[in-house]
Motif scaffolding. Sequence first.
Motif, mmCIF file in Angstrom:
data_model
loop_
_atom_site.group_PDB
_atom_site.id
_atom_site.type_symbol
_atom_site.label_atom_id
_atom_site.label_comp_id
_atom_site.label_asym_id
_atom_site.label_seq_id
_atom_site.Cartn_x
_atom_site.Cartn_y
_atom_site.Cartn_z
ATOM 1 N N ASP A 42 0.860 -1.185 0.000
ATOM 2 C CA ASP A 42 0.000 0.000 0.000
ATOM 3 C C ASP A 42 0.897 1.234 0.000
ATOM 4 O O ASP A 42 1.642 1.468 0.947
ATOM 5 C CB ASP A 42 -0.896 -0.001 1.239
ATOM 6 N N ALA A 370 -7.682 -0.953 -4.731
ATOM 7 C CA ALA A 370 -6.429 -1.357 -4.083
ATOM 8 C C ALA A 370 -5.672 -2.351 -4.947
ATOM 9 O O ALA A 370 -6.255 -3.292 -5.500
ATOM 10 C CB ALA A 370 -6.726 -1.963 -2.712
ATOM 11 N N HIS A 375 -1.763 2.022 -8.243
ATOM 12 C CA HIS A 375 -1.052 1.799 -6.987
ATOM 13 C C HIS A 375 0.321 1.162 -7.230
ATOM 14 O O HIS A 375 1.261 1.416 -6.476
ATOM 15 C CB HIS A 375 -1.894 0.936 -6.050
#
Length: 413
Positions: A42, A370, A375
Amino acid sequence: MRIWKLGFAGLLCAAFLLGIGSGEQARTERISGSAGDVLDDDPVGRLKVFVYELPSKYNKKILQKDPRCLNHMFAAEIYMHRFLLSSPVRTLNPEEADWFYTPVYTTCDLTPNGLPLPFKSPRMMRSAIQLISSNWPYWNRTEGADHFFVVPHDFGACFHYQEEKAIERGILPMLQRATLVQTFGQQNHVCLKEGSITVPPYAPPQKMQTHLIPEKTPRSIFVYFRGLFYDVGNDPEGGYYARGARAAVWENFKDNPLFDISTEHPTTYYEDMQRAVFCLCPLGWAPWSPRLVEAVIFGCIPVIIADDIVLPFADAIPWEEIGVFVAEEDVPNLDTILTSIPPELILRKQRLLANPSMKQAMLFPQPAEAGDAFHQVLNGLARKLPHGPGVYLKPGEKILNWTAGPVGDLKPW
């Protein structure tokens, strides 16, 4: 002898296709260790990005002029901009930024047939850099070494679709210190500078979602490919386009019953990929194509035919584990290579491809999710931090040559 060989290969393929079609491919597997773990990183809290606010002529007005750019395979430059505007990594305070992003839509100049024209791109990029360097102090303190640009052209910031001319041009001199986020990736190539982040081309997530078929559908096609084998218009003598690899596929396997290959693009293209065991991903004018994304999304083992290719997010996606690499010179032996792969290895590759995180990393969804490609780009930028001492210049120090490059690039945009 050839008839016996094909017959034996057909029986061999039929044997494991029965097993593959039984639903075993729906099981998933993930790579343990660095590759699998990096996919789940993350980036939030690990970096801050400042987005320059440029006049709309560099982005929004260009898109308004031609909305087709939203669905083009180069559309990552548009969606990355939109993502960053609402991303939690964005900062409105440039003094606390780790990275600076300049939103310039350099690929959104399409012919009536939808092909990108990169000829204005160098002037547009130079103009944008001149603007940020004169209105903000941050470019000048590093000459772009803490800036990143999305350049999804065929050959990235070399800004040409033909390799010879791209090599002759080289990377735009003003981008020599910046981090480039680009679809093009080939080892030891002048159009891929060290430290670049290689990303997948854009493929419409919603469109692919509507073409999904039941997971237990048997994979009754052994090898699948749809696309050009020759580009007569741009390569009338043949052999230059795809360095002859696509021509070799056609000449050697057009009559092979294990190969479902054609120039026709059926309405069932996405469904057919989900019925195939192997999907050919050969180079074209550039080493990459959206087929790579489509193959991963649809669980079809990508057969990568592009020597020295640098694949998207190679530090996170275990390409050697999920794909098959075939040297361009070995294309005439493609049938032997693929039929020699043990069924248990094929099943393992399919289980890895079934992992949702593998698929997610290849997509630029709207809204972002996500682990998606947005990302993964941020993860790549975060792994470059902290910036080394060579990033910041001494007072008055200059490295880049603003007048280098073709004379046409120096004209105002």
